[in-house]
Design an enzyme around this catalytic site. Structure first.
Site, PDB file in Angstrom:
ATOM      1  N   SER A 124       0.840  -1.194   0.000  1.00 34.77           N
ATOM      2  CA  SER A 124       0.000   0.000   0.000  1.00 34.77           C
ATOM      3  C   SER A 124       0.875   1.243   0.000  1.00 34.77           C
ATOM      4  O   SER A 124       1.977   1.237   0.564  1.00 34.77           O
ATOM      5  CB  SER A 124      -0.847  -0.010   1.275  1.00 34.77           C
ATOM      6  OG  SER A 124      -1.432   1.253   1.477  1.00 34.77           O
ATOM      7  N   TYR A 148      -1.498  -0.763  10.836  1.00 37.33           N
ATOM      8  CA  TYR A 148      -1.818  -1.407   9.559  1.00 37.33           C
ATOM      9  C   TYR A 148      -0.678  -1.201   8.561  1.00 37.33           C
ATOM     10  O   TYR A 148      -0.169  -2.151   7.956  1.00 37.33           O
ATOM     11  CB  TYR A 148      -3.132  -0.839   8.995  1.00 37.33           C
ATOM     12  CG  TYR A 148      -3.311  -1.136   7.517  1.00 37.33           C
ATOM     13  CD1 TYR A 148      -3.548  -2.435   7.078  1.00 37.33           C
ATOM     14  CD2 TYR A 148      -3.205  -0.124   6.557  1.00 37.33           C
ATOM     15  CE1 TYR A 148      -3.678  -2.709   5.724  1.00 37.33           C
ATOM     16  CE2 TYR A 148      -3.337  -0.389   5.209  1.00 37.33           C
ATOM     17  CZ  TYR A 148      -3.571  -1.690   4.794  1.00 37.33           C
ATOM     18  OH  TYR A 148      -3.699  -1.967   3.450  1.00 37.33           O
ATOM     19  N   LYS A 152       2.270  -3.842   6.617  1.00 35.37           N
ATOM     20  CA  LYS A 152       2.645  -3.888   5.189  1.00 35.37           C
ATOM     21  C   LYS A 152       4.145  -3.648   5.038  1.00 35.37           C
ATOM     22  O   LYS A 152       4.819  -4.315   4.257  1.00 35.37           O
ATOM     23  CB  LYS A 152       1.867  -2.826   4.400  1.00 35.37           C
ATOM     24  CG  LYS A 152       0.371  -3.063   4.334  1.00 35.37           C
ATOM     25  CD  LYS A 152       0.054  -4.269   3.499  1.00 35.37           C
ATOM     26  CE  LYS A 152      -1.432  -4.578   3.467  1.00 35.37           C
ATOM     27  NZ  LYS A 152      -1.727  -5.897   2.897  1.00 35.37           N
TER      28      LYS A 152
HETATM   29  P1  NAD Z   1     -10.871  -7.099   1.462  1.00 34.88           P
HETATM   30  O1  NAD Z   1     -11.047  -7.096   2.926  1.00 34.88           O
HETATM   31  O2  NAD Z   1     -12.059  -6.877   0.603  1.00 34.88           O
HETATM   32  O3  NAD Z   1     -10.161  -8.460   1.009  1.00 34.88           O
HETATM   33  C1  NAD Z   1      -9.299  -9.184   1.850  1.00 34.88           C
HETATM   34  C2  NAD Z   1      -9.757 -10.633   1.823  1.00 34.88           C
HETATM   35  O4  NAD Z   1      -8.889 -11.415   2.657  1.00 34.88           O
HETATM   36  C3  NAD Z   1     -11.185 -10.820   2.366  1.00 34.88           C
HETATM   37  O5  NAD Z   1     -11.931 -11.590   1.438  1.00 34.88           O
HETATM   38  C4  NAD Z   1     -10.968 -11.566   3.678  1.00 34.88           C
HETATM   39  O6  NAD Z   1     -12.058 -12.422   3.977  1.00 34.88           O
HETATM   40  C5  NAD Z   1      -9.681 -12.318   3.402  1.00 34.88           C
HETATM   41  N1  NAD Z   1      -8.909 -12.663   4.603  1.00 34.88           N
HETATM   42  C6  NAD Z   1      -8.546 -11.845   5.625  1.00 34.88           C
HETATM   43  N2  NAD Z   1      -7.832 -12.518   6.538  1.00 34.88           N
HETATM   44  C7  NAD Z   1      -7.730 -13.795   6.082  1.00 34.88           C
HETATM   45  C8  NAD Z   1      -7.106 -14.974   6.585  1.00 34.88           C
HETATM   46  N3  NAD Z   1      -6.460 -14.987   7.751  1.00 34.88           N
HETATM   47  N4  NAD Z   1      -7.199 -16.121   5.867  1.00 34.88           N
HETATM   48  C9  NAD Z   1      -7.853 -16.132   4.682  1.00 34.88           C
HETATM   49  N5  NAD Z   1      -8.468 -15.051   4.157  1.00 34.88           N
HETATM   50  C10 NAD Z   1      -8.405 -13.902   4.851  1.00 34.88           C
HETATM   51  O7  NAD Z   1      -9.740  -6.027   1.133  1.00 34.88           O
HETATM   52  P2  NAD Z   1      -9.286  -5.410  -0.278  1.00 34.88           P
HETATM   53  O8  NAD Z   1      -9.676  -3.991  -0.309  1.00 34.88           O
HETATM   54  O9  NAD Z   1      -9.662  -6.301  -1.394  1.00 34.88           O
HETATM   55  O10 NAD Z   1      -7.703  -5.447  -0.059  1.00 34.88           O
HETATM   56  C11 NAD Z   1      -6.908  -6.535  -0.499  1.00 34.88           C
HETATM   57  C12 NAD Z   1      -5.487  -6.306  -0.043  1.00 34.88           C
HETATM   58  O11 NAD Z   1      -5.019  -5.064  -0.575  1.00 34.88           O
HETATM   59  C13 NAD Z   1      -5.318  -6.202   1.471  1.00 34.88           C
HETATM   60  O12 NAD Z   1      -4.104  -6.832   1.820  1.00 34.88           O
HETATM   61  C14 NAD Z   1      -5.228  -4.710   1.709  1.00 34.88           C
HETATM   62  O13 NAD Z   1      -4.495  -4.417   2.866  1.00 34.88           O
HETATM   63  C15 NAD Z   1      -4.519  -4.243   0.465  1.00 34.88           C
HETATM   64  N6  NAD Z   1      -4.800  -2.828   0.138  1.00 34.88           N
HETATM   65  C16 NAD Z   1      -6.087  -2.415   0.032  1.00 34.88           C
HETATM   66  C17 NAD Z   1      -6.344  -1.058  -0.242  1.00 34.88           C
HETATM   67  C18 NAD Z   1      -7.771  -0.556  -0.352  1.00 34.88           C
HETATM   68  O14 NAD Z   1      -7.961   0.657  -0.267  1.00 34.88           O
HETATM   69  N7  NAD Z   1      -8.772  -1.393  -0.558  1.00 34.88           N
HETATM   70  C19 NAD Z   1      -5.283  -0.155  -0.412  1.00 34.88           C
HETATM   71  C20 NAD Z   1      -3.987  -0.626  -0.300  1.00 34.88           C
HETATM   72  C21 NAD Z   1      -3.755  -1.978  -0.028  1.00 34.88           C
END
Ligand code: NAD
Ligand code: UDP
Length: 344
Positions: A124, A148, A152
């Site tokens: 991120s 958080y 990362k």
């Molecule tokens: P999200 O919460 O929609 O998706 C994450 C998925 O991981 C979910 O389906 C959740 O059920 C699953 N999960 C969590 N812990 C788990 C575990 N222990 N075992 C198995 N599954 C597990 O989030 P997103 O927005 O799709 O983000 C995806 C990734 O991108 C994350 O790592 C997030 O930190 C990163 N990210 C997101 C953003 C944003 O703004 N959405 C920005 C930067 C980085």
């Protein structure tokens, strides 16, 4: 490639799984549905025109992860799974360190043991923190400012150490800026639980009548209209960035970070105006105090991804607002009915 996609049922994962199928790859979703719904997987299968393989498992369950990787015959892993709410991470740091870091260690252990050495990791822009500049390049030092972001940052460092410890690893670290929008079909999109923390989902819920007004967190920043400026990226462009990174991994010796953003900043009020155009209705807002920890302005320098991944964003703010509104208006309660979560 046969690709294990952890967190593939989530917001970015579901769009990426679809993009992987469209690019001729074979994604397999691993998710525990901690923050997502099996309905998302059903809809991705429907859009993809074939059943997507799904493994319901928790990455914190090391023996299960070992078995899945041992038996899966995977060429690569895209690792999305993790917890992502900044405020929650400050209130529950141990939960965040455990969930994000231990689960990654379990995954990497299994990959090392079973000879899977290609991985793309969801990092991120938050790893940069207060960088003393507004346009972020990959060489900036990492300086995450909340638990958080630090998960990362630490995972990036673990990946670097692993790559340095033995040859043969190909690791892509994707630093996302602000992912928004939805698939243009309106079948999959972002479905936050509870009150949304992020701007675009909050605006969407105001537009659809679930919330009365938006709080604009500060209008006295040193930006053109005084509101915060971010680099919003359409989730379909972001999904394409994962396919590009996966396909470029062969050229990476060790680990490499790429910014995935547009290179352009938009203010909170510009997002509101774009959404008003898309939805054809006003978005009521009030100016509220600044939110703790917010930076006035930052956006990506996406040059490296353009040069090395041959990837750039193609969709602008109006596309993001149109597709977010299409998803929200067709699914006012996301994948649910509105009955499940009284908080929402
Ligand atoms: P999200 O919460 O929609 O998706 C994450 C998925 O991981 C979910 O389906 C959740 O059920 C699953 N999960 C969590 N812990 C788990 C575990 N222990 N075992 C198995 N599954 C597990 O989030 P997103 O927005 O799709 O983000 C995806 C990734 O991108 C994350 O790592 C997030 O930190 C990163 N990210 C997101 C953003 C944003 O703004 N959405 C920005 C930067 C980085
Ligand atoms: N923001 C806002 N009201 C909200 C949510 C966010 O004014 O209800 C602002 C926030 O201060 C920031 C921008 O919108 O300037 C993007 O915030 P978001 O939480 O979506 O992303 P991040 O701050 O993590 O980049």
């Amino acid at each position: 490639m046969r690709v294990l996609t952890t967190g593939g049922a989530g917001y970015i994962g579901s769009h990426t799984v679809l993009a992987l199928v469209e690019a001729g790859h074979e994604p397999v979703i691993l998710d525990n549905f901690a923050n997502s719904s099996p309905e998302a997987v059903r809809r991705v299968s429907e859009l993809a025109g074939r059943e997507i393989e799904l493994i319901e498992a928790d990455l914190l369950d090391a023996p299960a992860v070992d078995r899945i990787v041992a038996d899966g015959n995977f060429d690569a892993v895209i690792h999305f799974a993790g917890l992502k709410a900044v405020g929650e991470s400050a209130a529950q740091p141990l939960r965040y360190y455990r969930s994000n870091i231990l689960s990654t260690l379990n995954l990497l252990d299994a990959m090392q043991k079973h000879g899977v050495r290609n991985v793309v990791f969801s990092s991120s822009a938050t790893v940069y923190g207060e960088a003393g500049t507004v346009q972020y390049t990959e060489e900036l030092p990492l300086n995450a400012m909340n638990p958080y972001g630090r998960t990362k940052m630490h995972i990036e460092q673990i990946l670097d150490d692993l790559a340095a410890s033995e040859p043969g690893w190909h690791i892509g670290k994707l630093r996302y800026f602000n992912p928004v929008g939805a698939h243009p079909s309106g079948r999959i999109g972002e479905d936050p639980r509870g009150i949304p923390n992020n701007l675009m989902p909050f605006v969407s819920q105001v537009a659809v009548g679930r919330r009365e007004h938006l709080n604009v967190f500060g209008d006295d920043y040193p930006t053109p209209d005084g509101t915060g400026v971010r680099d919003y990226i359409h989730v379909v462009d972001l999904a394409g960035g994962h396919v590009a990174a996966l396909e470029a991994l062969g050229d990476v010796r060790g680990s490499r970070a790429w910014n995935l953003g547009s290179g352009q900043g938009s203010s909170v009020l510009e997002v509101v105006r774009a959404f008003e155009r898309a939805a054809g209705r006003p978005i009521p807002y009030v100016v509220a105090p600044r939110r703790d920890g917010d930076l006035p302005e930052f956006f990506a320098d996406p040059t490296l991804a353009r040069l090395e991944l041959h990837w750039k964003t193609e969709r602008g703010l109006d596309d993001m607002a149109r597709d977010a509104w299409n998803w929200q208006s067709k699914n006012p309660f996301g994948y649910g009915t509105g009955e499940e979560d009284p908080e929402a």
